[in-house]
Design an enzyme around this catalytic site. Sequence first.
Site, PDB file in Angstrom:
ATOM      1  N   PHE A   1     -32.018   9.678   2.493  1.00 17.29           N
ATOM      2  CA  PHE A   1     -31.892   8.363   3.269  1.00 17.29           C
ATOM      3  C   PHE A   1     -33.197   7.762   3.597  1.00 17.29           C
ATOM      4  O   PHE A   1     -33.251   6.722   4.561  1.00 17.29           O
ATOM      5  CB  PHE A   1     -31.142   8.579   4.781  1.00 17.29           C
ATOM      6  CG  PHE A   1     -29.770   8.736   4.485  1.00 17.29           C
ATOM      7  CD1 PHE A   1     -28.831   7.353   4.798  1.00 17.29           C
ATOM      8  CD2 PHE A   1     -29.034   9.952   4.215  1.00 17.29           C
ATOM      9  CE1 PHE A   1     -27.211   7.712   4.627  1.00 17.29           C
ATOM     10  CE2 PHE A   1     -27.600   9.886   3.801  1.00 17.29           C
ATOM     11  CZ  PHE A   1     -26.765   8.921   4.132  1.00 17.29           C
ATOM     12  N   LEU A   2     -33.998   8.096   2.507  1.00 18.17           N
ATOM     13  CA  LEU A   2     -35.366   7.477   2.958  1.00 18.17           C
ATOM     14  C   LEU A   2     -35.577   6.511   1.532  1.00 18.17           C
ATOM     15  O   LEU A   2     -36.718   6.455   0.761  1.00 18.17           O
ATOM     16  CB  LEU A   2     -36.639   8.340   2.879  1.00 18.17           C
ATOM     17  CG  LEU A   2     -36.822   9.195   4.523  1.00 18.17           C
ATOM     18  CD1 LEU A   2     -37.925   9.748   4.339  1.00 18.17           C
ATOM     19  CD2 LEU A   2     -36.790   7.620   5.593  1.00 18.17           C
ATOM     20  N   GLY A   3     -34.638   5.905   0.838  1.00 16.30           N
ATOM     21  CA  GLY A   3     -34.632   5.172  -0.197  1.00 16.30           C
ATOM     22  C   GLY A   3     -34.652   3.543   0.337  1.00 16.30           C
ATOM     23  O   GLY A   3     -33.563   2.958   0.664  1.00 16.30           O
ATOM     24  N   ALA A   4     -35.860   3.045  -0.006  1.00 16.16           N
ATOM     25  CA  ALA A   4     -36.128   1.792   0.210  1.00 16.16           C
ATOM     26  C   ALA A   4     -35.413   0.696  -0.553  1.00 16.16           C
ATOM     27  O   ALA A   4     -35.151   1.333  -1.990  1.00 16.16           O
ATOM     28  CB  ALA A   4     -37.530   1.244   0.177  1.00 16.16           C
ATOM     29  N   GLY A   5     -34.788  -0.305  -0.297  1.00 16.71           N
ATOM     30  CA  GLY A   5     -34.177  -0.897  -1.207  1.00 16.71           C
ATOM     31  C   GLY A   5     -33.390  -2.308  -0.563  1.00 16.71           C
ATOM     32  O   GLY A   5     -33.921  -2.769   0.371  1.00 16.71           O
TER      33      GLY A   5
ATOM     34  N   LYS B   1       0.790  -1.253  -0.164  1.00 14.62           N
ATOM     35  CA  LYS B   1       0.156   0.021  -0.004  1.00 14.62           C
ATOM     36  C   LYS B   1       0.837   1.267  -0.029  1.00 14.62           C
ATOM     37  O   LYS B   1       0.708   2.271  -0.804  1.00 14.62           O
ATOM     38  CB  LYS B   1      -0.929  -0.206   1.035  1.00 14.62           C
ATOM     39  CG  LYS B   1      -1.896   1.278   1.376  1.00 14.62           C
ATOM     40  CD  LYS B   1      -2.626   1.097   2.686  1.00 14.62           C
ATOM     41  CE  LYS B   1      -3.586  -0.201   2.721  1.00 14.62           C
ATOM     42  NZ  LYS B   1      -3.785  -0.200   4.219  1.00 14.62           N
TER      43      LYS B   1
ATOM     44  N   CYS C   1     -18.621   0.971   7.560  1.00 16.21           N
ATOM     45  CA  CYS C   1     -18.931   1.776   8.784  1.00 16.21           C
ATOM     46  C   CYS C   1     -20.084   1.528   9.352  1.00 16.21           C
ATOM     47  O   CYS C   1     -20.281   1.200  10.523  1.00 16.21           O
ATOM     48  CB  CYS C   1     -18.961   3.304   8.216  1.00 16.21           C
ATOM     49  SG  CYS C   1     -17.300   3.991   7.782  1.00 16.21           S
TER      50      CYS C   1
END
EC number: 1.1.1.22
Length: 438
Positions: A254-258, A35, A265
Amino acid sequence: MKISVIGCGYLGAVHAASMAELGHDVIGIDVDETKIAALAEGRAPFFEPGLPEILISGVNSGRLRFSTDIADAAGAVVHFVAVGTPQKKGSYAADLTYVDAAIDALIPHLSAGDLVAGKSTVPVGTAARLAEKLAASGTDAILAWNPEFLREGFAVQDTITPDRLVYGLPPEPEAAVRAESLLSECYATAIAADTPLVTTDYATAELVKVSANAFLATKISFINAMAEIAEVTGADVTQLADAIGYDARIGRRFLGAGAGFGGGCLPKDIRAFTARAEELGRGESVAFLKEVDAINLRRRQRVVDLAVDALDGEVNGKRVAVLGLAFKPFSDDIRDSPALDVAVRLKGLGADVIATDPEAIENSRRLHPQLDYVTDTAEALTGADLVVIVTEWNEYRQMEPAYASALVGAKIVIDGRNCLDAAAWRADGWTYKGLGRP
């Protein structure tokens, strides 16, 4: 300023390059020779938009160097600790081995007045313990906790122009003044731009990070729970999210269903938070996070179930195009990726899985060589009996139904991110199935 960054993984490499871009003299330290060799040549060891440019700029200017020798951190005034805190095997708790090792290795090279600034996400109480270790070392160095709030895919932007800064300062007034002064010198550009600054104690700074992640995870799992209700009532969760999202107290983000959240994290942080709360005798306070985690994991299986149903239960030998492997777009990160998990589960049911992703193929191949990978979307679609979209890269979101129709063997799509225009795909003759959508 002269700055060292201990740990050059995702967080540390971005932080080191960003600090150099802001004009500081930075040395990045990591034990991984491969790295460090890549970084020293200006090559990013992972995909992150904007990182290659500032990495090359920093290395070429001489402001940014990398080393495997912790002794090279000597002479820096601020030492950022950005090592990983993975989940312990067989436990929800965070593994602090790397944090303790970094502090122990750094101590012999500290000078009086140096600042050690923790950036790793740690359980509350860690900073106080490490401050005692520093005090006992006799170096007269001081500790602050400076949590990061990076979004993968936007990490460079979030480091150079953060939406807020949080300093967890030592309780001694003189030490607190010096720590705040040094951190504000590091972030002088952001301070000059009136970036909101919260100065607080160690415990609060530690809790800010984990509570932020817990809240975001809860919001995602909430809408996925509503998707589960929508699926048995005929409601449309996307319209539901739009409607409640207009409420300023709730918001649409952050209201996306899936298929749910993943990455390095949110999953590990909410589990570590739960473990730490139980250690503190307050497990009941965050017991709901276990259900947040459970809802999230259920949605992966729901995508698989929709795929099985779409194929009338005959999965074995069917060619399934899986579009997306990274846990989110603009990243090659496959840690706890719902997309890769779905691909592996379908393969386990006997499907001939053809998987693709703009950036995450090589990482996926190393972890799951049993899958078939192609770099071209058209190749993945060709002859497919089923298409499953599980990472909402723009090229999948914007794909024309007619384009896909000309390639596939059967016009069936599972929209694991509710990112497609269902009406347009149905109008083109596709059987469309989303999560929480009629």
